[in-house]
Enzyme design. Structure first.
Site, PDB file in Angstrom:
ATOM      1  N   LYS A  41      -7.322  42.381  67.075  1.00  0.00           N
ATOM      2  CA  LYS A  41      -6.359  42.546  65.705  1.00  0.00           C
ATOM      3  C   LYS A  41      -6.267  43.818  65.610  1.00  0.00           C
ATOM      4  O   LYS A  41      -6.915  44.961  65.662  1.00  0.00           O
ATOM      5  CB  LYS A  41      -7.589  42.185  64.644  1.00  0.00           C
ATOM      6  CG  LYS A  41      -7.022  42.174  63.072  1.00  0.00           C
ATOM      7  CD  LYS A  41      -8.120  41.591  62.346  1.00  0.00           C
ATOM      8  CE  LYS A  41      -7.372  41.686  60.930  1.00  0.00           C
ATOM      9  NZ  LYS A  41      -8.541  40.691  60.026  1.00  0.00           N
ATOM     10  N   ASP A 124     -12.918  34.087  51.183  1.00  0.00           N
ATOM     11  CA  ASP A 124     -11.505  33.561  51.623  1.00  0.00           C
ATOM     12  C   ASP A 124     -11.554  32.431  52.436  1.00  0.00           C
ATOM     13  O   ASP A 124     -11.022  32.320  53.529  1.00  0.00           O
ATOM     14  CB  ASP A 124     -10.972  34.783  52.167  1.00  0.00           C
ATOM     15  CG  ASP A 124      -9.453  34.330  52.331  1.00  0.00           C
ATOM     16  OD1 ASP A 124      -8.898  33.416  51.386  1.00  0.00           O
ATOM     17  OD2 ASP A 124      -8.527  35.009  52.998  1.00  0.00           O
TER      18      ASP A 124
END
Length: 265
Positions: A41, A124
């Site tokens: 990432k 989330d």
């Protein structure tokens, strides 16, 4: 911008896996390491500011402390990047059998309860943040992306500066700017379960404000009317899990999924 074939922090980038609001995730390979294939990432250049860098460091720290079979494992990080477990089967919407969907939901419920026990709220939960291994029967599902997670012991004294939420799964208290709690993740998991089982979350709208209003004010839908294979008991369980008042929801994510599994098998 990172490109396939490029060397990056000791890894060779192979291909782009996905892109979010502030970062891109790549499949990458490293030789001579314990985990030769990883998900890398990397913060986009415009987000390599103090706030973005601090958020990534916090994401790594939170995920690193939550060691659980169904929570993504993180391996290494730098100033604007991190490496983590590579999961090769896409997200939870790829699952086709009812049994596999219920098993994945049970695994993620256990992962969330583990995080809650450690004082972390994911904030989330949604199908896109539940990845599944190609060999699902052996390795199952993995909860990813703790980028907006809350650590209750750290966040209890201040309200969120802004609401960061995926609207189809956002609990009322999150939309109202209140501190998230374990029940906030349960609400999102219930919305996720409904989508995985029926093809759509409980509340849908073309306009974001209408979707917010539905979460805040609209009664839970009677899903059994739209899906004849579901029972009224499914409606009752869903209604409790997405109650407007978090205190009315189930005591744990595992309890929710156990009730759901009992009425749809």
């Amino acid at each position: 911008m990172t490109h396939p074939g490029q060397s990056f922090a000791g890894y060779v980038v192979e291909n782009l896996l996905g892109r979010g609001g502030q970062a891109a995730v790549y499949r990458a390979r490293a030789t001579g390491q314990t985990h030769p294939v990883v998900a890398l990432k990397v913060l986009d250049e415009q987000h390599r500011n103090p706030a973005g860098i601090a958020r990534m460091a916090r994401e790594y720290r939170i995920a690193d402390r939550l060691r659980h079979r169904h929570i993504v494992a993180v391996y290494d990080h730098g100033r604007h990047w991190m490496t983590m477990q590579y999961v090769d089967g896409g997200n939870a919407t790829r699952l086709t059998s009812l049994q596999a969907k219920l098993e994945a939901l049970s695994q993620i419920a256990g992962a969330l309860d583990h995080a809650h026990h450690d004082g972390v709220v994911h904030s989330d939960v949604k199908p896109a943040n539940i990845l599944v291994h190609q060999n699902f029967s052996q390795h199952g599902a993995v909860l990813i992306d703790f980028g907006v997670a809350h650590v209750l012991a750290e966040d209890v004294w201040h309200r969120p500066a802004q609401v960061v939420a995926s609207l189809p799964y956002a609990a009322p208290e999150l939309l109202q700017g209140r501190l998230p709690q374990a029940a906030t993740d349960e609400y999102a998991l219930a919305c996720t379960a409904v989508e995985m089982l029926t093809g759509a979350p409980p509340f849908t709208a073309d306009d974001p404000m209408a979707l917010v209003d539905a979460h805040l004010h609209q009664a839970p839908p009677e899903l059994s009317r739209q899906n004849p294979w579901l029972s009224r008991s499914f409606d009752t369980i869903t209604a409790r899990a997405i109650a407007k008042d978090p205190d009315r929801r189930y005591s744990s994510c595992t309890e929710l999924v156990q009730h759901l599994s009992g009425v749809v098998r």
